[in-house]
Design an enzyme around this catalytic site. Structure first.
Site, mmCIF file in Angstrom:
data_model
loop_
_atom_site.group_PDB
_atom_site.id
_atom_site.type_symbol
_atom_site.label_atom_id
_atom_site.label_comp_id
_atom_site.label_asym_id
_atom_site.label_seq_id
_atom_site.Cartn_x
_atom_site.Cartn_y
_atom_site.Cartn_z
ATOM 1 N N LYS A 158 0.840 -1.193 0.000
ATOM 2 C CA LYS A 158 0.000 0.000 0.000
ATOM 3 C C LYS A 158 0.876 1.244 0.000
ATOM 4 C CE LYS A 158 -4.220 -1.819 0.435
ATOM 5 N NZ LYS A 158 -5.329 -1.546 -0.493
ATOM 6 N N LYS A 256 -14.419 -6.700 -7.197
ATOM 7 C CA LYS A 256 -14.611 -7.067 -5.792
ATOM 8 C C LYS A 256 -16.092 -7.364 -5.573
ATOM 9 C CE LYS A 256 -10.747 -4.426 -3.853
ATOM 10 N NZ LYS A 256 -10.346 -3.297 -2.967
#
Length: 343
Positions: A158, A256
């Site tokens: 990230k 997702k």
């Protein structure tokens, strides 16, 4: 004649470590777990609402409570269930919808005494190698997170914090394994995005998720034409967008379940993406083995998997989804989604 019995509960899933991305941090998520029972079989579903998409556990419960009595009684196929959701008189809550569909699919597979991957003729229970996510922290702590997870062959880092190059440089001091990067909309200008991507291209980075804000689609089209690395639409792709336009701005879409609201729909979008030359990643929120098993089912037909939510929590209520010696997601031969609820 027996009838379906629907029940649910909110279970706080506790993260092993504080999880930070460019938009904020969390140590716990309140996911909603559904049980759907009939004829001695129980199917399970999971909603992992995300505030980025204006969803909360309370909204999930409100949607479930709006399901009319007998909703599942005359459903015989996944496609019939998919179409029936349009009749619910409530504002759509995608994570709730997919949790209900997931529970029915799990029940259906169990009632057929077959794993879903066989019922859907997927041929193999093994999907792509999944990444293991390293949340934003100090470079030293991110180094340690890598060292504490040597069993994974691919890490997702990230970024978007302002210390991106220091972080990657530090990580490269402790591992030479391939990396994926997720900026979570953290690079706000085209110039910044180009500078960071140019650096990452020299660091054995496989791809980059959502470098710029979802609202900057025109800038993403320009960035996509220039980028030496594949760019992945995450926040830019919820499922309702024009795929042809997305294909002008990205090389990969991240499907997702909690965004798109349906495994049935996700299967169709996956095929549409391929026709347009887009590659597909099946990603996840912070989820248990239950929802990650559903995502891994779709990943059997995808190019990339990011199904590590269950690896990031310390109180997984389910078991049965495995990561094999290659680092690939591996579904069970057990009926339905193949996972078991722990006592």
């Amino acid at each position: 004649m027996s009838h379906f019995k629907l029940s649910w509960q909110i279970i706080p899933l506790q993260l092993k470590e504080l999880f930070t991305i460019s938009r904020g941090s969390k140590s716990e998520v309140g996911n909603v777990f559904i049980s759907l029972s009939k004829n001695g079989y129980t199917g399970y579903g999971e909603a992992a609402p995300n505030i980025r998409y204006q969803e909360t556990s309370d909204k999930v419960v409100e949607y479930i409570e709006a399901i009319p009595a007998g909703f599942f009684e005359d459903v015989h196929t996944p496609d019939e269930l998919f179409e029936k959701f349009d009749d619910i008189e409530h504002e759509p809550v995608q994570s709730a919808r997919v949790a209900l569909e997931m529970a029915w699919l799990d029940w259906w597979g169990k009632s057929q005494e077959q794993p879903l991957w066989k019922l859907w003729d997927y041929g193999s229970a093994e999907g792509p190698v999944t990444s293991f996510t390293i949340g934003i922290d100090t470079p030293e702590k991110m180094q340690q997170k890598i060292l504490d997870a040597p069993e994974y062959s691919l890490y997702k880092i990230k970024l978007g914090s302002g210390d991106d190059r220091e972080i990657i440089t530090a990580i490269r001091e402790v591992t030479s394994k391939p990396l994926r990067v997720d900026a979570n909309e953290g690079w706000v200008t085209l110039g910044q995005a180009k500078r960071e991507i140019a650096f990452l291209a020299s660091q054995n980075v496989e791809l980059i998720e959502q470098p710029m804000p979802a609202a900057d689609l025109e800038k993403m089209k320009e960035l996509s034409k220039w980028s030496p690395l594949p760019l992945v639409a995450d926040e830019s792709f919820t499922g309702d967008e024009n795929l042809e336009e997305i294909a002008e701005a990205f090389h990969v879409i991240n499907i997702k379940l909690m965004k798109i609201g349906s495994l049935v729909r996700a299967r169709k979008v996956l095929e549409q993406a391929r026709e347009l030359g887009l590659k597909v990643m099946i990603g996840c929120m912070i989820e248990s083995s239950l929802a990650n098993a559903a995502g891994s089912l779709l990943a059997l037909k995808a190019n990339y998997a990011d199904q590590d939510g269950h690896l990031l929590i310390n109180n997984d209520p389910f078991s049965g989804l495995r990561i094999n010696e290659k680092g690939a997601v591996l579904l069970s031969d057990n009926p339905g989604l193949g996972v078991q609820k722990l006592a």
